[in-house]
Design a protein around this motif. Structure first.
Motif, PDB file in Angstrom:
ATOM      1  N   SER A 227       0.830  -1.194   0.000  1.00 61.03           N
ATOM      2  CA  SER A 227       0.000   0.000   0.000  1.00 61.03           C
ATOM      3  C   SER A 227       0.871   1.252   0.000  1.00 61.03           C
ATOM      4  O   SER A 227       0.486   2.267  -0.553  1.00 61.03           O
ATOM      5  N   ASP A 228       2.038   1.178   0.606  1.00 58.48           N
ATOM      6  CA  ASP A 228       2.853   2.381   0.799  1.00 58.48           C
ATOM      7  C   ASP A 228       4.178   2.366   0.055  1.00 58.48           C
ATOM      8  O   ASP A 228       5.014   3.238   0.270  1.00 58.48           O
TER       9      ASP A 228
ATOM     10  N   ASP B  58       7.273  -1.551   2.430  1.00 56.33           N
ATOM     11  CA  ASP B  58       6.447  -2.658   2.906  1.00 56.33           C
ATOM     12  C   ASP B  58       7.285  -3.923   3.095  1.00 56.33           C
ATOM     13  O   ASP B  58       7.083  -4.663   4.057  1.00 56.33           O
TER      14      ASP B  58
ATOM     15  N   GLY C 176       3.612   2.337  -4.227  1.00 54.38           N
ATOM     16  CA  GLY C 176       2.438   1.909  -3.453  1.00 54.38           C
ATOM     17  C   GLY C 176       1.137   2.135  -4.177  1.00 54.38           C
ATOM     18  O   GLY C 176       1.124   2.511  -5.358  1.00 54.38           O
TER      19      GLY C 176
ATOM     20  N   HIS D 149       5.457   5.826   1.345  1.00 55.54           N
ATOM     21  CA  HIS D 149       4.656   6.882   1.942  1.00 55.54           C
ATOM     22  C   HIS D 149       4.609   6.759   3.460  1.00 55.54           C
ATOM     23  O   HIS D 149       4.446   5.675   4.000  1.00 55.54           O
ATOM     24  N   ASP D 150       4.741   7.903   4.151  1.00 51.19           N
ATOM     25  CA  ASP D 150       4.613   7.935   5.610  1.00 51.19           C
ATOM     26  C   ASP D 150       3.894   9.238   5.947  1.00 51.19           C
ATOM     27  O   ASP D 150       4.389  10.322   5.657  1.00 51.19           O
ATOM     28  N   HIS D 151       2.700   9.133   6.565  1.00 50.89           N
ATOM     29  CA  HIS D 151       1.888  10.335   6.832  1.00 50.89           C
ATOM     30  C   HIS D 151       2.571  11.350   7.739  1.00 50.89           C
ATOM     31  O   HIS D 151       2.267  12.538   7.679  1.00 50.89           O
TER      32      HIS D 151
END
Ligand code: ADP
Ligand code: MG
Length: 318
Positions: free
Chosen positions: A214-215, A220, A261, A314-316
């Motif tokens: 997903s990221d 992952d 992702g 991705h990392d929020h």
């Protein structure tokens, strides 16, 4: 049309499809749903949220949004090897726009139906556009595909072609432009992902670990490596490609494949003596590398050099 409908009418009109399926004793309409898992099965439960401006743009097609919301949650069930059963929808809407809600519900039910999942409840509130879904599936608990089982010597496998959704997003944001055919393919991957539910079921008791991408593949895979206390080598030349990715400069397509992702493909590890199963799995699968005893992730470029990947996914909050 808009404005006249209250919360309860809205739930009744769009989200209480009568679903008399096995195990659903009571669905939408009471204080709680009553669910009965199959005998001997364990529940696998996951939840994912999508927020306007973060996970999608406000003018995105609501049908795609409903479809994708269901897909991303079913993908987590797939990555655990669970069979989808029940969904719970949390919907926050700024106003009642019936056309929007009807299309959103349509997309959600279309994706849910593909995998036999039934909407069993939820919550509806007013506020900035956002939605979350909780998905429940079932599996024999000793066959769950955890992140922690990868062992040195295992093959690292990936389904489908990771990176196309990222190519679609970059196209949409104007970072690069694809021609018509590849653009349509990449945008379809971005907006209408298909979770690998059948693959997840087939990997039960076979794969030593699994995660859904997903990221970003590298990030992952890093979760599997950390949970399994191992390292890995991935060969970039082995990453599955496609006309969409071939249309881009190599350096850029590698970055989409490794850090993009949003494709919701499965990444899993397989002991070499299970390799004979690869051709019979219900999805195209590519071996991209192997698990090593030494910690860390090594990305090998075709010339044998180490590929530097500054941004792994991705990392929020990074
Ligand atoms: P309560 O106030 O007891 O939480 P609600 O009024 O929130 O009850 O919900 C009434 C019923 O409608 C419940 O069965 C709930 O699960 C269902 N429901 C509410 N919103 C949704 C939704 N967006 N999708 C599916 N079911 C919903
Ligand atoms: Mg409620």
């Amino acid at each position: 049309m808009a404005g006249r409908m209250g919360e309860f009418d809205l739930i009744k009109a769009y989200f209480s499809h009568p679903a008399h399926t096995e195990g659903l004793i009571l669905g939408v309409g009471d204080d709680c749903a009553l669910l009965k898992p199959s005998p001997g099965m364990t529940l696998a439960v996951t939840t994912d949220t999508m927020v306007s401006g973060v996970h999608f743009l406000p003018d995105d097609d609501p049908r795609d949004l409903g479809y994708k919301l269901a897909a991303v949650n079913l993908s987590d069930l797939a990555a655990m090897g669970a069979r989808p059963r029940w969904l719970f929808l949390n919907l926050t809407l700024p106003a009642v726009d019936e056309r929007w809600i009807a299309a959103f519900a349509d997309g959600l039910f279309a994706q849910a139906k593909r995998h036999g999942a039934v909407l069993a409840g939820g919550d509806t509130t007013r506020g900035p556009l956002a939605f979350g879904l909780t998905a429940m599936g079932e599996l024999p608990s000793d066959q769950a595909l955890r992140r922690s089982g990868a062992r040195p010597g295992d093959w690292i496998c990936v389904s489908g072609v990771p990176g196309e959704a990222a190519a679609g997003l970059a196209h949409r944001l104007g970072e690069h432009l694809l021609s018509e055919g590849p653009a349509a393919q990449a945008l379809a991957r971005l907006h209408r992902p298909e979770p690998r539910v059948a693959l997840g079921l087939a990997l039960r008791g076979v794969a030593t670990s699994a995660i859904d991408i997903s990221d970003g593949l590298a990030q992952d895979l890093g979760h599997i490596l950390a949970a399994s206390k191992v390292g890995a080598t991935v060969e970039l030349a082995r990453l599955p490609s496609s006309p969409v990715l071939e249309a881009l400069p190599k350096d850029r397509s590698w970055r989409h494949q490794l850090a993009g992702g949003d494709d919701y493909e499965l990444l899993f590890t397989l002991p070499p003596d299970e390799a004979g199963r690869l051709p019979d799995l219900p999805a195209p699968v590519t071996v991209i590398g192997r698990i090593d005893p030494d910690p860390g992730l090594r990305l090998l470029a075709p010339d044998g050099s180490l590929f530097p990947l500054a941004h792994q996914g991705h990392d929020h909050f990074a």
